[in-house]
Enzyme design. Structure first.
Site, mmCIF file in Angstrom:
data_model
loop_
_atom_site.group_PDB
_atom_site.id
_atom_site.type_symbol
_atom_site.label_atom_id
_atom_site.label_comp_id
_atom_site.label_asym_id
_atom_site.label_seq_id
_atom_site.Cartn_x
_atom_site.Cartn_y
_atom_site.Cartn_z
ATOM 1 N N CYS A 175 21.870 93.758 -40.335
ATOM 2 C CA CYS A 175 22.284 94.560 -41.488
ATOM 3 C C CYS A 175 23.765 94.924 -41.390
ATOM 4 C CB CYS A 175 21.451 95.830 -41.474
ATOM 5 S SG CYS A 175 22.123 97.096 -42.515
HETATM 6 N N1 LIG Z 1 16.506 97.704 -45.506
HETATM 7 C C1 LIG Z 1 17.777 97.583 -45.736
HETATM 8 O O1 LIG Z 1 18.610 98.302 -45.182
HETATM 9 C C2 LIG Z 1 18.290 96.543 -46.686
HETATM 10 C C3 LIG Z 1 17.513 95.485 -47.000
HETATM 11 N N2 LIG Z 1 18.005 94.497 -47.799
HETATM 12 C C4 LIG Z 1 17.112 93.384 -48.117
HETATM 13 O O2 LIG Z 1 17.827 92.383 -48.820
HETATM 14 C C5 LIG Z 1 17.024 91.805 -49.840
HETATM 15 C C6 LIG Z 1 17.746 91.885 -51.156
HETATM 16 O O3 LIG Z 1 17.707 93.235 -51.606
HETATM 17 P P1 LIG Z 1 18.203 93.651 -53.072
HETATM 18 O O4 LIG Z 1 19.643 93.341 -53.183
HETATM 19 O O5 LIG Z 1 17.763 95.018 -53.332
HETATM 20 O O6 LIG Z 1 17.331 92.682 -53.966
HETATM 21 P P2 LIG Z 1 17.677 91.950 -55.293
HETATM 22 O O7 LIG Z 1 18.822 91.073 -55.081
HETATM 23 O O8 LIG Z 1 16.408 91.373 -55.793
HETATM 24 O O9 LIG Z 1 18.120 93.169 -56.222
HETATM 25 C C7 LIG Z 1 17.160 93.946 -56.834
HETATM 26 C C8 LIG Z 1 17.725 94.685 -58.022
HETATM 27 O O10 LIG Z 1 18.279 95.887 -57.572
HETATM 28 C C9 LIG Z 1 19.681 95.918 -57.898
HETATM 29 N N3 LIG Z 1 20.328 96.532 -56.743
HETATM 30 C C10 LIG Z 1 20.416 96.076 -55.483
HETATM 31 N N4 LIG Z 1 21.077 96.941 -54.716
HETATM 32 C C11 LIG Z 1 21.385 97.975 -55.514
HETATM 33 C C12 LIG Z 1 22.062 99.186 -55.322
HETATM 34 N N5 LIG Z 1 22.588 99.506 -54.121
HETATM 35 N N6 LIG Z 1 22.211 100.017 -56.365
HETATM 36 C C13 LIG Z 1 21.723 99.697 -57.581
HETATM 37 N N7 LIG Z 1 21.064 98.576 -57.825
HETATM 38 C C14 LIG Z 1 20.911 97.711 -56.819
HETATM 39 C C15 LIG Z 1 20.066 94.483 -58.149
HETATM 40 O O11 LIG Z 1 21.119 94.370 -59.057
HETATM 41 P P3 LIG Z 1 22.596 93.979 -58.591
HETATM 42 O O12 LIG Z 1 22.453 92.980 -57.464
HETATM 43 O O13 LIG Z 1 23.206 93.399 -59.813
HETATM 44 O O14 LIG Z 1 23.219 95.247 -58.153
HETATM 45 C C16 LIG Z 1 18.802 93.913 -58.734
HETATM 46 O O15 LIG Z 1 18.691 94.178 -60.093
HETATM 47 C C17 LIG Z 1 15.685 92.546 -49.792
HETATM 48 O O16 LIG Z 1 14.793 91.776 -49.027
HETATM 49 C C18 LIG Z 1 16.010 93.821 -49.078
HETATM 50 O O17 LIG Z 1 14.916 94.331 -48.346
HETATM 51 C C19 LIG Z 1 19.257 94.542 -48.322
HETATM 52 C C20 LIG Z 1 20.092 95.561 -48.006
HETATM 53 C C21 LIG Z 1 19.645 96.700 -47.210
HETATM 54 N N1 LIG Z 2 21.039 95.914 -44.664
HETATM 55 C C1 LIG Z 2 20.273 94.834 -44.539
HETATM 56 N N2 LIG Z 2 19.047 94.999 -44.013
HETATM 57 C C2 LIG Z 2 18.288 93.915 -43.946
HETATM 58 C C3 LIG Z 2 18.721 92.659 -44.360
HETATM 59 N N3 LIG Z 2 17.731 91.788 -44.183
HETATM 60 C C4 LIG Z 2 16.719 92.496 -43.672
HETATM 61 N N4 LIG Z 2 17.053 93.770 -43.516
HETATM 62 C C5 LIG Z 2 16.265 94.867 -42.959
HETATM 63 O O1 LIG Z 2 16.231 94.765 -41.534
HETATM 64 C C6 LIG Z 2 14.870 94.899 -41.089
HETATM 65 C C7 LIG Z 2 14.661 94.276 -39.719
HETATM 66 O O2 LIG Z 2 15.406 94.985 -38.764
HETATM 67 P P1 LIG Z 2 15.437 94.629 -37.199
HETATM 68 O O3 LIG Z 2 16.322 95.665 -36.611
HETATM 69 O O4 LIG Z 2 14.032 94.728 -36.706
HETATM 70 O O5 LIG Z 2 15.977 93.259 -37.027
HETATM 71 C C8 LIG Z 2 14.090 94.254 -42.208
HETATM 72 O O6 LIG Z 2 12.729 94.579 -42.196
HETATM 73 C C9 LIG Z 2 14.829 94.786 -43.436
HETATM 74 O O7 LIG Z 2 14.418 96.056 -43.814
HETATM 75 C C10 LIG Z 2 20.035 92.537 -44.877
HETATM 76 O O8 LIG Z 2 20.499 91.440 -45.242
HETATM 77 N N5 LIG Z 2 20.766 93.652 -44.950
#
Ligand SMILES: NC(=O)C1=CN([C@@H]2O[C@H](COP(=O)(O)OP(=O)(O)OC[C@H]3O[C@@H](n4cnc5c(N)ncnc54)[C@H](OP(=O)(O)O)[C@@H]3O)[C@@H](O)[C@H]2O)C=CC1
Ligand SMILES: Nc1nc2c(ncn2[C@@H]2O[C@H](COP(=O)(O)O)[C@@H](O)[C@H]2O)c(=O)[nH]1
EC number: 1.7.1.7
Length: 327
Positions: A175
């Site tokens: 991340c």
């Molecule tokens: N657990 C974590 O810390 C994180 C996990 N991830 C993982 O990455 C993958 C992609 O995630 P995600 O980008 O949400 O999925 P998507 O690309 O499917 O986006 C989902 C929707 O949410 C919007 N969106 C995404 N981020 C934000 C934000 N910060 N504020 C407002 N709207 C938002 C996007 O629009 P738009 O892209 O136009 O903004 C889109 O419409 C998932 O599997 C997720 O779990 C990603 C980052 C952090």
């Molecule tokens: N900020 C982001 N978080 C992400 C992304 N892809 C996955 N994830 C999150 O990480 C955990 C796994 O964490 P780990 O420490 O066990 O390796 C996963 O379940 C998601 O919630 C990303 O691209 N950006």
């Protein structure tokens, strides 16, 4: 928020042992109406799980959540699991197509036992709308929603209909959210879990930041029903990522779901790619996790996982590894 700490800042305090062997300790957990061998689920990421691993886990009584990055395969996946009499557990997003997808599942009577809404910033109106949509069309599916990092978010998603919430924004190994945005629970994930769990009235999945098997016990202590893990599950023989060889060592790729590699473009990138050491068979890791957690339960002075939930703990800021390199 006071009492901010993370996994490496905490040690659980041993209580008197009540078993003669660690093998007497039971690591199983009930989650969403089923019993699983471990309170652990591999992350729903493309380099961590695929259809083969999902089938193996379901057959062997482990929980799994299939990722959502090959959306066109989901219907066949559910059908294949049905044919084998196995539970189906899929992920969805919140974009427009997903609404029609959910409706098509209901129309075709393909009701997955578990659905996870997998979004970076889960405390949002699109996620609340999707929770309501899923609950309207697939009321019998156990619905997990995330990711979030505050009690307000947990309450709001539960109130909208989520059966469980997933906590963890930015603690993941691949991340870069914390660096790119300045936000998240990275560096205080365990404290955030505790904070969220106190507000929750339904199960919580702790997601991200697990670096050792002891962190699973700590997550349970601070309120997790399930623990989602990416990096510790990356690099197995069965793992979907590509394998490379460097300096005579076999390495496997592990990339973030919001990385350029996943997205195919450099837009809103919040994840990176890394290589992890090749680890051998997935079952060996699951077995070691079970043994370590059995040991945790024995140190908690009990026979069941629940014994861990009430143990004392101490805060030992950044000192538990005494300089040992564990990851
Ligand atoms: N657990 C974590 O810390 C994180 C996990 N991830 C993982 O990455 C993958 C992609 O995630 P995600 O980008 O949400 O999925 P998507 O690309 O499917 O986006 C989902 C929707 O949410 C919007 N969106 C995404 N981020 C934000 C934000 N910060 N504020 C407002 N709207 C938002 C996007 O629009 P738009 O892209 O136009 O903004 C889109 O419409 C998932 O599997 C997720 O779990 C990603 C980052 C952090
Ligand atoms: N900020 C982001 N978080 C992400 C992304 N892809 C996955 N994830 C999150 O990480 C955990 C796994 O964490 P780990 O420490 O066990 O390796 C996963 O379940 C998601 O919630 C990303 O691209 N950006």
């Amino acid at each position: 928020m006071e009492n901010v700490f993370d996994y490496e800042d905490i040690q659980l305090v041993p209580a008197k042992c009540v078993v003669n062997s660690r093998s007497e300790c039971d690591t199983s957990i009930e989650f969403g109406g089923r019993s699983f061998k471990l309170p652990v689920v591999p992350a729903n990421m493309q380099t961590i799980i695929d259809e083969n691993i999902a089938t193996y886990l379901a057959k062997n009584n482990y929980f799994y959540i299939m990722h959502r990055f090959e959306p066109e395969k989901r219907i066949d996946f559910i059908k294949t699991m049905r044919e084998q009499d196995l539970f189906a557990s899929i992920s969805v997003g919140v974009k427009d197509d997903e609404y029609a997808f959910v409706e098509s599942l209901a129309e075709n009577n393909l009701v997955p036992e578990y659905i996870t809404i997998d979004i970076a910033h889960g405390h949002s109106e699109p996620v609340i709308r999707m929770i309501k949509h899923i609950k309207k069309h697939l009321p019998d599916s156990f619905l997990i929603a995330g990711n979030v990092g505050t009690p307000e978010a947990v309450r709001e998603l539960e109130h909208a209909g989520a059966d469980a919430t997933k906590v963890g924004i930015g603690p993941g190994k691949v991340c870069i959210t914390k660096i790119k945005t300045g936000f998240g629970t990275g560096g205080w994930q365990l404290a955030a879990l505790r904070w969220c769990a106190k507000a929750a009235s339904k199960p919580i999945i702790a997601d991200g930041g697990i670096r050792t098997h002891g962190d699973i016990a700590k997550s349970v202590r601070f309120g997790a029903s399930m623990v989602m893990i990416g990096s510790l599950f990356a690099g197995h023989e069965e793992s979907p990522g590509d394998t490379i060889e460097k300096d005579g060592k076999k390495l496997k790729e592990y990339f973030g779901s919001a990385s350029e590699f996943q997205k195919g473009e450099k837009k809103n990138v919040e994840g990176k790619k890394m290589y992890v050491e090749h680890k051998g068979a997935l079952q060996d890791t699951l077995t070691e996790m079970e043994q370590d957690l059995q040991s945790s339960i024995s140190y908690a002075g009990g026979r069941q996982l629940d014994a861990i939930r009430t143990v004392d703990y101490v805060v030992v800021k950044n000192s538990i590894f005494n300089g040992d390199k564990v990851f």
